[in-house]
Enzyme design. Structure first.
Site, mmCIF file in Angstrom:
data_model
loop_
_atom_site.group_PDB
_atom_site.id
_atom_site.type_symbol
_atom_site.label_atom_id
_atom_site.label_comp_id
_atom_site.label_asym_id
_atom_site.label_seq_id
_atom_site.Cartn_x
_atom_site.Cartn_y
_atom_site.Cartn_z
ATOM 1 N N HIS A 319 32.487 -11.485 23.067
ATOM 2 C CA HIS A 319 33.727 -10.718 22.977
ATOM 3 C C HIS A 319 33.969 -10.138 21.594
ATOM 4 O O HIS A 319 34.836 -9.272 21.442
ATOM 5 C CB HIS A 319 34.909 -11.591 23.392
ATOM 6 N N GLY A 320 33.247 -10.603 20.587
ATOM 7 C CA GLY A 320 33.411 -9.996 19.280
ATOM 8 C C GLY A 320 33.069 -10.938 18.150
ATOM 9 O O GLY A 320 33.021 -12.156 18.312
#
Length: 462
Positions: A319-320
């Protein structure tokens, strides 16, 4: 270009549909869809579209080796190249700055962040599924590079999923049809997704912004923290499931049958069930291509814990490149490990309603971790959730509650499968009214978009 924009709704999509159905055969239809998909991506990523084309060519060459070479070590080498190439680009673009920043600070320098292209996490994982599927089954090798490019770049699911496994659509690339029933069902699904995004997610997002602004000015209260988590759970659900509905609907219009990506996750009675219902395509990817190849549940408890840790660490990092996403992944690892190995007998004895409420409360805490990228803000909000250093309620919260009235509760009701309890014959009689309702939703959504600024889907940044 985003699905919830006037340029897409009133120009790009209708024109693509018209040209697609005017085309005489599957080859021409694929050509129209491929050109439209490349144009769609180039509209937002005029430079990175060449990276998409280059990665597709690389994977097509590697997959030829995987499919045709007889020696196991040569096939393994081709597989490694086909997976490592796209993954190296993903790691550099998404995590390069995060990994090298400490080293740069050590020497008094800085790392200039690379602008992350839209959808790179999604189409990279699709590339991986193709190469691995060909390695497992040579017959899946796609000789036509343009059909492979269509699979990777098909615009309905290009930038935010669902992650489509190659083996699920391999036959559909060369042989598919669209009946009137498919077209109607696809357009209904598209209108439903558009309504979720514009009429539910965007308004919930405004409520989230109002609560965050109130907290920035006056501080966080316990009820305010839970209300923020509640609102954000609705925003992200309707935003992402709305996109998935639109993607699945458009795919059906063009003859593709994409698997479901959401299945009413907030009715779950356990964390494991929640992740079987939320972002199903991502969970399927990690299960089929990471967890099971590592041994899955077939190994001892210690190895299972190790496998779970790897999967959830990767899920968070996917997700990051931010500490909160890592913590979010580890949070779910701890919950699922405790649920599976410690509290399973106890949970089975609890009433379903209690299990459901407890699961939703734990998910809300997870969304707080997911939302705040600033560690200080995250720590303050998490403390407030349990009443540490925060009052029970602040006056400013009532102002936000009055501003949005009953809307969040109506949105929560929309997150539950209220239609499933009706008998099929009742649903058949209501089909005409439902169609009119979706037409009204589409028109109202378009009118709402006219007065809005650019508002991309949340998962575009992943």
């Amino acid at each position: 270009m985003v699905f919830s924009s006037l340029s897409f709704l009133l120009l790009f999509f209708p024109l693509t549909v018209g040209l697609y159905f005017a085309a005489p055969g599957i080859r021409w239809k694929n050509t129209i869809l491929l050109l439209a998909s490349v144009l769609f991506y180039a509209w937002g990523e005029p430079v990175w579209v060449f990276a998409l084309l280059g990665l597709t060519l690389l994977v097509w060459v590697c997959s030829a080796g995987v499919a045709k070479w007889r020696h196991r070590w040569l096939r393994a080498l081709a597989l490694a190249a086909g997976v490592a190439g796209p993954m190296a680009v993903l790691v550099w673009v998404k995590y390069g700055g995060f990994l090298l920043a400490p080293v740069a600070r050590l020497f008094g320098g800085s790392i200039r962040p690379v602008t992350m292209p839209l959808g790179i996490s999604f189409f990279t994982f699709q590339i991986v599924t193709y190469v691995v599927d060909v390695y497992r089954n040579r017959e899946l090798y796609q000789k036509n590079p343009f059909d492979l490019l269509l699979y990777i770049s098909c615009f309905p699911q290009l930038v935010a999923g669902p992650i489509v496994r190659y083996q699920d659509v391999a036959d559909q690339l060369s042989s598919r049809t669209t009946t009137m029933e498919d077209f109607t069902a696809g357009m209904k699904r598209f209108a439903c997704g558009l309504g979720k995004k514009v009429l539910l997610a965007n308004i919930c997002g405004k409520a989230v912004d109002a609560v965050v602004a109130s907290h920035a000015l006056y501080g966080v209260s316990t009820l305010g923290g839970w209300y923020l988590a509640f609102l954000y759970s609705l925003q992200i659900y309707f935003d992402f499931s709305g996109y998935s509905d639109m993607a699945i609907g458009m795919g059906r219009v063009f003859g593709f049958r994409y698997a479901e990506n959401f299945n009413y996750p907030y009715i779950s009675q356990s964390i494991s069930e929640f992740w079987r219902r939320w972002h199903i395509s991502l969970g399927t990817f990690f299960r089929e291509y990471v967890y099971i190849p590592m041994g899955g549940n077939r190994v001892g408890r210690a190895r299972q814990l190790c496998n779970l840790l790897v999967v959830w660490a990767l899920t968070g990092l996917w997700h990051g490149a931010s500490l909160n996403f890592v913590l979010w992944g580890l949070y779910y690892f701890v919950l699922i490990a405790l649920e599976r190995f410690v509290f399973k007998p106890l949970l089975q004895r609890l009433p379903p309603l209690v299990r459901g409420v407890c699961t939703y409360a734990l998910v809300l805490v997870g969304w707080v971790i997911f939302y705040f990228t600033d560690p200080a803000q995250l720590a303050v909000t998490l403390k407030a959730l349990v009443g540490i250093g925060a009052p029970l309620v602040r006056q400013e919260l009532w102002m936000v509650l009055r501003q949005f009235s009953w809307f969040p509760l109506l949105a929560l009701a929309a997150a539950f499968p209220l239609w499933k309890g009706l008998r099929q014959e009742v649903l058949d009689r209501l089909d005409g009214a439902y169609t009119l309702w979706l037409c009204a939703v589409f028109v109202l959504s378009v009118l709402m978009i006219v007065g809005q600024s650019y508002n991309p889907f949340i998962y575009f940044r992943f």
